[in-house]
Design a protein around this motif. Structure first.
Motif, PDB file in Angstrom:
ATOM      1  N   ILE A 112      -1.946 -15.843   1.765  1.00 56.65           N
ATOM      2  CA  ILE A 112      -1.169 -15.144   0.674  1.00 56.65           C
ATOM      3  C   ILE A 112      -2.493 -14.312  -0.064  1.00 56.65           C
ATOM      4  O   ILE A 112      -2.408 -13.081  -0.190  1.00 56.65           O
ATOM      5  CB  ILE A 112      -0.598 -15.940  -0.237  1.00 56.65           C
ATOM      6  N   GLU A 113      -3.640 -14.812  -0.431  1.00 60.83           N
ATOM      7  CA  GLU A 113      -4.586 -14.251  -1.182  1.00 60.83           C
ATOM      8  C   GLU A 113      -5.380 -13.180  -0.354  1.00 60.83           C
ATOM      9  O   GLU A 113      -5.707 -12.134  -0.787  1.00 60.83           O
ATOM     10  CB  GLU A 113      -5.544 -15.145  -1.683  1.00 60.83           C
ATOM     11  N   ASP A 114      -5.942 -13.795   0.831  1.00 64.66           N
ATOM     12  CA  ASP A 114      -6.835 -12.960   1.828  1.00 64.66           C
ATOM     13  C   ASP A 114      -6.162 -11.955   2.473  1.00 64.66           C
ATOM     14  O   ASP A 114      -6.899 -10.537   2.832  1.00 64.66           O
ATOM     15  CB  ASP A 114      -7.822 -13.962   2.540  1.00 64.66           C
ATOM     16  N   VAL A 115      -4.867 -12.192   2.939  1.00 66.83           N
ATOM     17  CA  VAL A 115      -4.253 -11.239   3.910  1.00 66.83           C
ATOM     18  C   VAL A 115      -3.284 -10.443   3.186  1.00 66.83           C
ATOM     19  O   VAL A 115      -3.410  -9.343   3.056  1.00 66.83           O
ATOM     20  CB  VAL A 115      -3.724 -12.009   4.983  1.00 66.83           C
ATOM     21  N   VAL A 116      -2.347 -11.103   2.415  1.00 65.96           N
ATOM     22  CA  VAL A 116      -1.230 -10.412   1.896  1.00 65.96           C
ATOM     23  C   VAL A 116      -1.381  -9.585   0.703  1.00 65.96           C
ATOM     24  O   VAL A 116      -1.359  -8.480   0.553  1.00 65.96           O
ATOM     25  CB  VAL A 116      -0.123 -11.343   1.728  1.00 65.96           C
ATOM     26  N   LEU A 117      -2.218 -10.235  -0.422  1.00 69.55           N
ATOM     27  CA  LEU A 117      -2.451  -9.605  -1.568  1.00 69.55           C
ATOM     28  C   LEU A 117      -3.524  -8.449  -1.439  1.00 69.55           C
ATOM     29  O   LEU A 117      -3.201  -7.450  -1.857  1.00 69.55           O
ATOM     30  CB  LEU A 117      -2.894 -10.744  -2.479  1.00 69.55           C
ATOM     31  N   ALA A 118      -4.472  -8.878  -0.602  1.00 67.71           N
ATOM     32  CA  ALA A 118      -5.637  -7.838  -0.401  1.00 67.71           C
ATOM     33  C   ALA A 118      -4.840  -6.607   0.415  1.00 67.71           C
ATOM     34  O   ALA A 118      -5.429  -5.547  -0.133  1.00 67.71           O
ATOM     35  CB  ALA A 118      -6.740  -8.500   0.500  1.00 67.71           C
ATOM     36  N   SER A 119      -4.099  -6.876   1.330  1.00 68.85           N
ATOM     37  CA  SER A 119      -3.402  -5.445   2.091  1.00 68.85           C
ATOM     38  C   SER A 119      -2.719  -4.974   1.392  1.00 68.85           C
ATOM     39  O   SER A 119      -2.683  -3.649   1.064  1.00 68.85           O
ATOM     40  CB  SER A 119      -2.958  -5.929   3.169  1.00 68.85           C
ATOM     41  N   LEU A 120      -1.785  -5.565   0.406  1.00 70.11           N
ATOM     42  CA  LEU A 120      -1.051  -4.881  -0.654  1.00 70.11           C
ATOM     43  C   LEU A 120      -1.846  -3.876  -1.657  1.00 70.11           C
ATOM     44  O   LEU A 120      -1.466  -2.924  -1.617  1.00 70.11           O
ATOM     45  CB  LEU A 120      -0.050  -5.799  -1.304  1.00 70.11           C
ATOM     46  N   GLN A 121      -2.794  -4.823  -2.249  1.00 71.72           N
ATOM     47  CA  GLN A 121      -3.064  -3.942  -3.286  1.00 71.72           C
ATOM     48  C   GLN A 121      -4.154  -2.896  -2.713  1.00 71.72           C
ATOM     49  O   GLN A 121      -4.408  -1.734  -3.558  1.00 71.72           O
ATOM     50  CB  GLN A 121      -4.568  -4.991  -3.897  1.00 71.72           C
ATOM     51  N   ASN A 122      -4.618  -3.004  -1.436  1.00 71.92           N
ATOM     52  CA  ASN A 122      -5.449  -1.830  -1.192  1.00 71.92           C
ATOM     53  C   ASN A 122      -4.611  -0.641  -0.793  1.00 71.92           C
ATOM     54  O   ASN A 122      -5.091   0.485  -1.121  1.00 71.92           O
ATOM     55  CB  ASN A 122      -5.969  -2.174   0.459  1.00 71.92           C
ATOM     56  N   GLU A 123      -3.360  -0.761  -0.423  1.00 64.35           N
ATOM     57  CA  GLU A 123      -2.412   0.319  -0.391  1.00 64.35           C
ATOM     58  C   GLU A 123      -1.577   0.628  -1.612  1.00 64.35           C
ATOM     59  O   GLU A 123      -1.197   1.787  -1.494  1.00 64.35           O
ATOM     60  CB  GLU A 123      -1.530   0.040   0.924  1.00 64.35           C
ATOM     61  N   ILE A 124      -1.423  -0.284  -2.364  1.00 68.24           N
ATOM     62  CA  ILE A 124      -0.712  -0.216  -3.667  1.00 68.24           C
ATOM     63  C   ILE A 124      -1.710  -0.893  -4.715  1.00 68.24           C
ATOM     64  O   ILE A 124      -0.994  -1.960  -5.004  1.00 68.24           O
ATOM     65  CB  ILE A 124       0.833  -0.820  -3.448  1.00 68.24           C
ATOM     66  N   PRO A 125      -2.230  -0.166  -5.243  1.00 63.78           N
ATOM     67  CA  PRO A 125      -3.149  -0.768  -6.239  1.00 63.78           C
ATOM     68  C   PRO A 125      -2.463  -1.434  -7.493  1.00 63.78           C
ATOM     69  O   PRO A 125      -2.907  -2.163  -8.116  1.00 63.78           O
ATOM     70  CB  PRO A 125      -4.060   0.396  -6.860  1.00 63.78           C
ATOM     71  N   SER A 126      -1.244  -1.001  -7.826  1.00 64.55           N
ATOM     72  CA  SER A 126      -0.620  -1.543  -9.043  1.00 64.55           C
ATOM     73  C   SER A 126       0.106  -3.018  -8.676  1.00 64.55           C
ATOM     74  O   SER A 126       0.497  -3.494  -9.872  1.00 64.55           O
ATOM     75  CB  SER A 126       0.831  -0.521  -9.387  1.00 64.55           C
ATOM     76  N   ILE A 127      -0.011  -3.389  -7.533  1.00 64.43           N
ATOM     77  CA  ILE A 127       0.377  -4.875  -7.166  1.00 64.43           C
ATOM     78  C   ILE A 127      -0.636  -5.636  -7.861  1.00 64.43           C
ATOM     79  O   ILE A 127      -1.810  -5.741  -7.673  1.00 64.43           O
ATOM     80  CB  ILE A 127       0.647  -5.109  -5.636  1.00 64.43           C
ATOM     81  N   GLU A 128       0.044  -6.725  -8.627  1.00 59.10           N
ATOM     82  CA  GLU A 128      -0.962  -7.603  -9.569  1.00 59.10           C
ATOM     83  C   GLU A 128      -0.996  -8.963  -8.917  1.00 59.10           C
ATOM     84  O   GLU A 128      -2.020  -9.633  -9.028  1.00 59.10           O
ATOM     85  CB  GLU A 128      -0.421  -7.704 -10.775  1.00 59.10           C
TER      86      GLU A 128
END
Length: 92
Positions: free
Chosen positions: A52-68
């Protein structure tokens, strides 16, 4: 926002998880928090938190910076987990 999250999941996250026979499902997006379920081999995996932290959150934040944050939704209700714990403790 859901459409953007789904696109990132489909194009970036899902292929990474598939390498380990896993998958992911979007449950909801609320207030810049993404709620997901891990499926396949990723469901219940001891490394799910790191996924969740290393793959999902990192990928989402890279593409959608507003994801907290990304929250993993448990597939089993807390009541069922509590009941299972009680049963297992009796065997000790």
């Amino acid at each position: 926002m859901k459409e953007k999250v789904l696109k990132v999941m489909e194009e970036i996250i899902r292929p990474q998880l598939a390498k380990h026979y896993g998958d992911i499902s979007l449950v909801d997006v609320k207030d810049n928090v993404v709620y997901v379920k891990l499926l396949g081999a990723c469901s219940g995996c001891p490394s799910a938190r790191f996924t969740i932290e290393d793959v999902v959150l990192a990928s989402l934040q890279n593409e959608i910076p507003s994801i907290e944050k990304v929250e993993l939704v448990q597939e089993v209700s807390s009541e069922l987990l509590d009941m299972a714990k009680k049963i297992l403790r009796k065997g000790e």
